[in-house]
Design an enzyme around this catalytic site. Sequence first.
Site, mmCIF file in Angstrom:
data_model
loop_
_atom_site.group_PDB
_atom_site.id
_atom_site.type_symbol
_atom_site.label_atom_id
_atom_site.label_comp_id
_atom_site.label_asym_id
_atom_site.label_seq_id
_atom_site.Cartn_x
_atom_site.Cartn_y
_atom_site.Cartn_z
ATOM 1 N N CYS A 32 18.041 -33.020 -105.962
ATOM 2 C CA CYS A 32 18.851 -32.268 -106.923
ATOM 3 C C CYS A 32 17.942 -31.199 -107.528
ATOM 4 O O CYS A 32 16.771 -31.102 -107.163
ATOM 5 C CB CYS A 32 19.510 -33.165 -107.963
ATOM 6 N N CYS A 61 22.161 -28.804 -105.302
ATOM 7 C CA CYS A 61 21.030 -27.872 -105.226
ATOM 8 C C CYS A 61 21.326 -26.693 -104.305
ATOM 9 O O CYS A 61 20.450 -25.899 -104.007
ATOM 10 C CB CYS A 61 19.741 -28.584 -104.831
ATOM 11 N N CYS A 77 17.722 -26.443 -100.206
ATOM 12 C CA CYS A 77 17.206 -27.465 -99.310
ATOM 13 C C CYS A 77 17.054 -26.905 -97.897
ATOM 14 O O CYS A 77 18.018 -26.411 -97.321
ATOM 15 C CB CYS A 77 18.160 -28.654 -99.303
#
Length: 134
Positions: free
Chosen positions: A12, A86, A90
Amino acid sequence: MPDQKPSVLFVCVHNAGRSQIAAGYLRHLAGGRVEVRSAGSMPAEQINPVAVEAMAEEGIDITAEQPKILTSEAVQNSDVVITMGCGDACPIFPGKRYEDWKLDDPAGQGLDAVRPIRNDIKHRIETLLAELLD
């Protein structure tokens, strides 16, 4: 993967709430059968104290955990990558299983607001664990 434990990375933004709760549950419920990592794209200085309190109610101590920065290596070394709000932070690697869990952010919330988030995460962890150890 009979010789190798499955590994899961929870991501996150701040690595202070949702991902720490998820990692805490998976560590607790897997009993060493799964390698657990968590990280954040912009880690906070400390874990959300309300997340710590919510997990303590479940008998799970996450006070020793620290928010960590997300690295490509952590993603590469994980079989399953679970993101929680997020976005595109990523990195994506072929052959990994990715899931995006839509969860409210516990940041700035009181314990009464964090409990349902915690309970939602627990349910998802139980489902994930059943799939990983099937």
